[in-house]
Design a protein around this motif. Structure first.
Motif, PDB file in Angstrom:
ATOM      1  N   SER A   1      -3.924   3.373 -12.467  1.00  0.00           N
ATOM      2  CA  SER A   1      -5.390   3.507 -12.406  1.00  0.00           C
ATOM      3  C   SER A   1      -5.964   2.686 -11.255  1.00  0.00           C
ATOM      4  O   SER A   1      -6.805   3.169 -10.483  1.00  0.00           O
ATOM      5  N   TYR A   2      -5.493   1.454 -11.122  1.00  0.00           N
ATOM      6  CA  TYR A   2      -5.958   0.607 -10.011  1.00  0.00           C
ATOM      7  C   TYR A   2      -5.460   1.140  -8.670  1.00  0.00           C
ATOM      8  O   TYR A   2      -6.169   1.066  -7.658  1.00  0.00           O
ATOM      9  N   ALA A   3      -4.234   1.656  -8.650  1.00  0.00           N
ATOM     10  CA  ALA A   3      -3.659   2.148  -7.398  1.00  0.00           C
ATOM     11  C   ALA A   3      -4.505   3.273  -6.816  1.00  0.00           C
ATOM     12  O   ALA A   3      -4.716   3.337  -5.597  1.00  0.00           O
ATOM     13  N   ARG A   4      -4.989   4.164  -7.673  1.00  0.00           N
ATOM     14  CA  ARG A   4      -5.836   5.257  -7.179  1.00  0.00           C
ATOM     15  C   ARG A   4      -7.102   4.706  -6.524  1.00  0.00           C
ATOM     16  O   ARG A   4      -7.538   5.195  -5.478  1.00  0.00           O
ATOM     17  N   GLN A   5      -7.696   3.703  -7.153  1.00  0.00           N
ATOM     18  CA  GLN A   5      -8.913   3.113  -6.591  1.00  0.00           C
ATOM     19  C   GLN A   5      -8.621   2.376  -5.276  1.00  0.00           C
ATOM     20  O   GLN A   5      -9.384   2.478  -4.309  1.00  0.00           O
ATOM     21  N   ILE A   6      -7.506   1.633  -5.240  1.00  0.00           N
ATOM     22  CA  ILE A   6      -7.143   0.874  -4.041  1.00  0.00           C
ATOM     23  C   ILE A   6      -6.895   1.825  -2.870  1.00  0.00           C
ATOM     24  O   ILE A   6      -7.365   1.600  -1.751  1.00  0.00           O
ATOM     25  N   ILE A   7      -6.161   2.911  -3.125  1.00  0.00           N
ATOM     26  CA  ILE A   7      -5.854   3.873  -2.065  1.00  0.00           C
ATOM     27  C   ILE A   7      -7.123   4.554  -1.579  1.00  0.00           C
ATOM     28  O   ILE A   7      -7.322   4.756  -0.372  1.00  0.00           O
TER      29      ILE A   7
ATOM     30  N   ALA B   1       7.425  13.929  -4.025  1.00  0.00           N
ATOM     31  CA  ALA B   1       6.614  12.912  -3.346  1.00  0.00           C
ATOM     32  C   ALA B   1       7.278  12.485  -2.040  1.00  0.00           C
ATOM     33  O   ALA B   1       6.601  12.295  -1.022  1.00  0.00           O
ATOM     34  N   ALA B   2       8.590  12.338  -2.064  1.00  0.00           N
ATOM     35  CA  ALA B   2       9.308  11.951  -0.851  1.00  0.00           C
ATOM     36  C   ALA B   2       9.111  12.993   0.241  1.00  0.00           C
ATOM     37  O   ALA B   2       8.870  12.661   1.405  1.00  0.00           O
ATOM     38  N   THR B   3       9.185  14.273  -0.131  1.00  0.00           N
ATOM     39  CA  THR B   3       8.988  15.351   0.842  1.00  0.00           C
ATOM     40  C   THR B   3       7.570  15.321   1.406  1.00  0.00           C
ATOM     41  O   THR B   3       7.366  15.436   2.620  1.00  0.00           O
ATOM     42  N   GLN B   4       6.581  15.170   0.510  1.00  0.00           N
ATOM     43  CA  GLN B   4       5.189  15.178   0.959  1.00  0.00           C
ATOM     44  C   GLN B   4       4.877  13.985   1.858  1.00  0.00           C
ATOM     45  O   GLN B   4       4.120  14.103   2.824  1.00  0.00           O
ATOM     46  N   LEU B   5       5.457  12.832   1.538  1.00  0.00           N
ATOM     47  CA  LEU B   5       5.164  11.613   2.299  1.00  0.00           C
ATOM     48  C   LEU B   5       6.075  11.444   3.510  1.00  0.00           C
ATOM     49  O   LEU B   5       5.905  10.485   4.275  1.00  0.00           O
ATOM     50  N   GLY B   6       7.038  12.357   3.660  1.00  0.00           N
ATOM     51  CA  GLY B   6       7.929  12.276   4.819  1.00  0.00           C
ATOM     52  C   GLY B   6       8.912  11.137   4.748  1.00  0.00           C
ATOM     53  O   GLY B   6       9.257  10.546   5.785  1.00  0.00           O
ATOM     54  N   ARG B   7       9.377  10.814   3.548  1.00  0.00           N
ATOM     55  CA  ARG B   7      10.341   9.729   3.383  1.00  0.00           C
ATOM     56  C   ARG B   7      11.556  10.234   2.611  1.00  0.00           C
ATOM     57  O   ARG B   7      11.507  11.274   1.964  1.00  0.00           O
ATOM     58  N   SER B   8      12.609   9.446   2.627  1.00  0.00           N
ATOM     59  CA  SER B   8      13.793   9.801   1.847  1.00  0.00           C
ATOM     60  C   SER B   8      13.570   9.405   0.391  1.00  0.00           C
ATOM     61  O   SER B   8      12.740   8.547   0.081  1.00  0.00           O
TER      62      SER B   8
ATOM     63  N   VAL C   1       1.352   9.514  -5.728  1.00  0.00           N
ATOM     64  CA  VAL C   1       1.748  10.869  -5.348  1.00  0.00           C
ATOM     65  C   VAL C   1       2.863  11.378  -6.257  1.00  0.00           C
ATOM     66  O   VAL C   1       2.846  12.534  -6.710  1.00  0.00           O
ATOM     67  N   GLY C   2       3.828  10.514  -6.573  1.00  0.00           N
ATOM     68  CA  GLY C   2       4.930  10.918  -7.435  1.00  0.00           C
ATOM     69  C   GLY C   2       4.466  11.312  -8.824  1.00  0.00           C
ATOM     70  O   GLY C   2       4.910  12.322  -9.381  1.00  0.00           O
ATOM     71  N   VAL C   3       3.565  10.526  -9.395  1.00  0.00           N
ATOM     72  CA  VAL C   3       3.053  10.833 -10.736  1.00  0.00           C
ATOM     73  C   VAL C   3       2.220  12.113 -10.708  1.00  0.00           C
ATOM     74  O   VAL C   3       2.333  12.970 -11.598  1.00  0.00           O
TER      75      VAL C   3
ATOM     76  N   MET D   1       0.823  -1.211   0.000  1.00  0.00           N
ATOM     77  CA  MET D   1       0.000   0.000   0.000  1.00  0.00           C
ATOM     78  C   MET D   1       0.855   1.259   0.000  1.00  0.00           C
ATOM     79  O   MET D   1       0.585   2.215  -0.725  1.00  0.00           O
ATOM     80  N   ASP D   2       1.914   1.296   0.807  1.00  0.00           N
ATOM     81  CA  ASP D   2       2.772   2.475   0.862  1.00  0.00           C
ATOM     82  C   ASP D   2       3.464   2.708  -0.486  1.00  0.00           C
ATOM     83  O   ASP D   2       3.661   3.852  -0.907  1.00  0.00           O
ATOM     84  N   ALA D   3       3.847   1.620  -1.143  1.00  0.00           N
ATOM     85  CA  ALA D   3       4.496   1.752  -2.443  1.00  0.00           C
ATOM     86  C   ALA D   3       3.517   2.275  -3.485  1.00  0.00           C
ATOM     87  O   ALA D   3       3.872   3.118  -4.321  1.00  0.00           O
ATOM     88  N   LEU D   4       2.271   1.792  -3.444  1.00  0.00           N
ATOM     89  CA  LEU D   4       1.255   2.288  -4.372  1.00  0.00           C
ATOM     90  C   LEU D   4       1.007   3.777  -4.138  1.00  0.00           C
ATOM     91  O   LEU D   4       0.859   4.555  -5.086  1.00  0.00           O
ATOM     92  N   ARG D   5       0.983   4.174  -2.867  1.00  0.00           N
ATOM     93  CA  ARG D   5       0.756   5.592  -2.558  1.00  0.00           C
ATOM     94  C   ARG D   5       1.922   6.447  -3.066  1.00  0.00           C
ATOM     95  O   ARG D   5       1.715   7.548  -3.603  1.00  0.00           O
ATOM     96  N   ALA D   6       3.123   5.950  -2.911  1.00  0.00           N
ATOM     97  CA  ALA D   6       4.285   6.687  -3.407  1.00  0.00           C
ATOM     98  C   ALA D   6       4.211   6.842  -4.925  1.00  0.00           C
ATOM     99  O   ALA D   6       4.547   7.901  -5.474  1.00  0.00           O
ATOM    100  N   MET D   7       3.766   5.794  -5.598  1.00  0.00           N
ATOM    101  CA  MET D   7       3.632   5.833  -7.052  1.00  0.00           C
ATOM    102  C   MET D   7       2.627   6.900  -7.468  1.00  0.00           C
ATOM    103  O   MET D   7       2.898   7.734  -8.339  1.00  0.00           O
TER     104      MET D   7
END
Length: 294
Positions: free
Chosen positions: A70-76, A25-32, A15-17, A7-13
């Motif tokens: 497309s699926y990631a947006r729905q899953i999130i 995306a890293a800044t917004q999600l608080g990750r490196s 947000v990054g796009v 789930m976290d990887a899908l969210r990163a994908m």
């Protein structure tokens, strides 16, 4: 065995796009950035195919990446809605509404009010959109619901709301420039109203010039009110500073324009609620007044 996407990887994908940058995306999600890179690599390992390709200094989705996106947006969205349903406000469901600036003073606040009453724990993201992009955004899953203008008879997308006449607008003090070029106040290209105005004038072989262009509807109204030129819009919520000058200025008739309500095919319960509310609001504020005006 089917892949269980992280789930976290899908969210990163996603947000990054949407931000156009995985560094942002890293800044917004608080990750490196390295953590985001590891998550994207993990997604590709789970998908067993490349999901991104390098384009200049950035990454863009491959065909497989677009499908997963497309699926990631729905899953999130479903994950966040489920989190909100069990009391985790940090995971509030997000739904996205797109509409032209013409409807920001009546349709948007009405939809906002009703949706917040019905779905108090949901996050509603509103985007001012150009007509050429709204349909594509809905089809790509970047918007759940959108209200858009279309050239009359040009599309069967979504639900027809109303057909509105277009008019030539100018300030009360504006006078026809005679044989001189007609000064036009228009949106930046591309714009359906701009295209309609120019094509109509060109068909009649009437001379024109661009006096002012802007991406802002308030900016357009201000320029018209100051007597800077003539523009084309519908009569929906015209400011007091402008009036219909088509007959007085002997300008050609304009074709009508359609308003259509678009919705994503895959909808979460929150997005379905937004669509129901938007359908009711546009019927009351756009369709019924347009029908009454004939």
């Amino acid at each position: 065995m089917s892949a269980n996407f992280d789930m976290d990887a899908l969210r990163a994908m996603v947000v990054g796009v949407e931000l156009g940058s995985f560094a942002r995306a890293a800044t917004q999600l608080g990750r490196s950035q390295s953590a985001i890179s590891m998550q994207l690599k993990k997604l590709e390992e789970q998908a067993r195919r490349p999901l991104f390709r390098r384009d200049g200094r950035g990454l863009v989705p491959t065909e497989a990446g677009e499908a997963l996106l497309s699926y990631a947006r729905q899953i999130i969205a479903l994950n966040d809605e489920a989190a909100a349903a069990v009391g985790n406000s940090a995971g509030a469901a997000t739904v996205r509404l797109g509409l032209p600036q013409d409807f920001f003073e009546d349709v948007m606040p009405e939809v906002l009010g009703l949706f917040s009453q019905q779905r108090p724990n949901s996050h509603l993201e509103v985007r001012a959109g150009r007509n050429y992009a709204l349909e594509e955004e809905v089809q790509a899953g970047r918007l759940d619901v959108a209200l858009a203008f279309f050239k009359a008879g040009s599309s069967t997308a979504g639900t027809h709301v109303a057909t509105l006449p277009l008019v030539w607008l100018a300030a009360e003090t504006m006078r026809r420039p005679g044989a001189a070029e007609l000064p036009l106040v228009l949106f930046d290209h591309p714009c359906l109203f701009r295209q309609t105005a120019l094509q109509t004038l060109d068909r009649q072989r009437l001379r024109w010039r661009l006096a002012l262009t802007t991406p802002s509807l308030p900016g357009l109204w201000a320029a018209l009110g100051a007597g800077h030129g003539v523009s084309v819009r519908s009569r929906h919520r015209l400011p007091d500073t402008v009036r219909d000058v088509g007959v007085e200025h002997d300008l050609p008739d304009l074709p009508p324009i359609e308003v259509r309500l678009l919705a994503s095919g895959a909808r979460t319960p929150a997005a379905g609620a937004l669509l129901d509310i938007a359908t009711d609001v546009v019927r009351r504020l756009i369709a019924e007044p347009a029908a009454a005006a004939g």
